[in-house]
Scaffold this motif. Structure first.
Motif, short mmCIF file in Angstrom:
data_model
loop_
_atom_site.label_atom_id
_atom_site.label_comp_id
_atom_site.label_asym_id
_atom_site.label_seq_id
_atom_site.Cartn_x
_atom_site.Cartn_y
_atom_site.Cartn_z
N LYS A 103 81.99 71.21 -61.77
CA LYS A 103 80.84 71.02 -60.87
C LYS A 103 79.99 69.83 -61.27
O LYS A 103 79.34 69.22 -60.43
CB LYS A 103 79.98 72.29 -60.84
N ILE A 104 79.95 69.52 -62.57
CA ILE A 104 79.17 68.37 -63.04
C ILE A 104 80.02 67.55 -64.02
O ILE A 104 80.89 68.08 -64.70
CB ILE A 104 77.84 68.80 -63.71
N LYS A 105 79.72 66.26 -64.04
CA LYS A 105 80.43 65.32 -64.92
C LYS A 105 79.85 65.39 -66.33
O LYS A 105 78.83 66.04 -66.57
CB LYS A 105 80.27 63.90 -64.38
N ARG A 148 72.07 66.24 -56.57
CA ARG A 148 72.93 65.33 -55.80
C ARG A 148 74.40 65.58 -56.11
O ARG A 148 75.24 65.65 -55.22
CB ARG A 148 72.57 63.87 -56.09
N GLU A 149 74.70 65.69 -57.40
CA GLU A 149 76.10 65.83 -57.81
C GLU A 149 76.71 67.17 -57.37
O GLU A 149 77.85 67.22 -56.94
CB GLU A 149 76.23 65.67 -59.32
N VAL A 150 75.94 68.24 -57.47
CA VAL A 150 76.47 69.56 -57.16
C VAL A 150 76.46 69.84 -55.66
O VAL A 150 77.39 70.45 -55.14
CB VAL A 150 75.70 70.66 -57.92
N TYR A 151 75.43 69.39 -54.95
CA TYR A 151 75.29 69.77 -53.54
C TYR A 151 75.33 68.59 -52.56
O TYR A 151 76.10 68.61 -51.61
CB TYR A 151 73.96 70.52 -53.31
N GLN A 152 74.48 67.61 -52.78
CA GLN A 152 74.28 66.59 -51.77
C GLN A 152 75.46 65.63 -51.61
O GLN A 152 75.88 65.36 -50.48
CB GLN A 152 72.99 65.82 -52.06
N ASP A 153 75.98 65.12 -52.70
CA ASP A 153 77.11 64.19 -52.58
C ASP A 153 78.36 64.86 -51.99
O ASP A 153 78.99 64.27 -51.11
CB ASP A 153 77.42 63.53 -53.93
N PRO A 154 78.72 66.07 -52.43
CA PRO A 154 79.87 66.71 -51.80
C PRO A 154 79.66 66.95 -50.29
O PRO A 154 80.59 66.79 -49.50
CB PRO A 154 80.01 68.04 -52.55
N ALA A 155 78.44 67.31 -49.90
CA ALA A 155 78.16 67.52 -48.47
C ALA A 155 78.28 66.21 -47.70
O ALA A 155 78.83 66.18 -46.59
CB ALA A 155 76.76 68.12 -48.29
#
Length: 172
Positions: A103-105, A148-155
């Motif tokens: 989920k996170i880098k 952003r990494e967990v929710y916004q960027d994937p969306a």
């Protein structure tokens, strides 16, 4: 809500000036307003139960409530882990599990641990280490990165892929 700060000699005995049914003092205007500016943050594509407290972090920071903003940012990180089905006894374990689940880098994992460390003492009732605005600003920037990494960027990527597929399908 804004609060005017000024000097009044007494509570007005009569209200000579009434505007829209609200009485106004006529002899003193506030010298300054607190807070000066309240700034929240929008978090599209983040679940509301996480977006609302994340925005509140920014609002509390904007009025100078540094400790509150850092404590709430720490709680937001924990909420992200729970929302993603990550279990663990400690926030440390939850952050590592978010990373292990992809989920996170690596960098984001490190930033989550920094947020945890900044809020850890306060979460356990120890307020001996003081925080400043620069500390809190950094914590909030990295909290935003995690969201952003967990929710916004994937969306965003999902929406972009859908548009690309629709374009491809509409071509002869």
């Amino acid at each position: 809500m804004n609060i005017g700060v000024g000097q009044a000699l007494s509570v007005p005995a009569n209200f000579e000036h009434e505007v829209g049914g609200v009485a106004h003092w006529d002899h003193a205007s506030p010298k300054e307003w607190a807070p000066h500016f309240v700034r929240g943050q929008d978090f599209p594509d983040v679940p509301e139960q996480i977006a609302a407290p994340a925005s509140e972090c920014h609002r509390t920071f904007s009025i100078g409530a540094v400790n509150s903003s850092v404590m709430l940012a720490r709680a937001v990180i924990e909420a992200v882990a729970k929302d993603n089905g990550v279990a663990g006894k400690s926030l440390f374990a939850k952050i590592d599990a978010l990373h292990a689940a992809g989920k996170i880098k690596d960098f984001t994992r490190e930033t989550a641990h920094i947020i945890r460390a900044f809020g850890n003492d306060m979460a356990h009732g120890d307020f001996t280490a003081s925080l400043d605005g620069e500390d809190a600003e950094g914590v909030l920037e990295f909290m935003d990165l995690i969201l952003r990494e967990v929710y916004q960027d994937p969306a965003k990527l999902t929406k972009l892929k859908a548009k690309a597929e629709a374009r491809k399908a509409s071509q002869p």
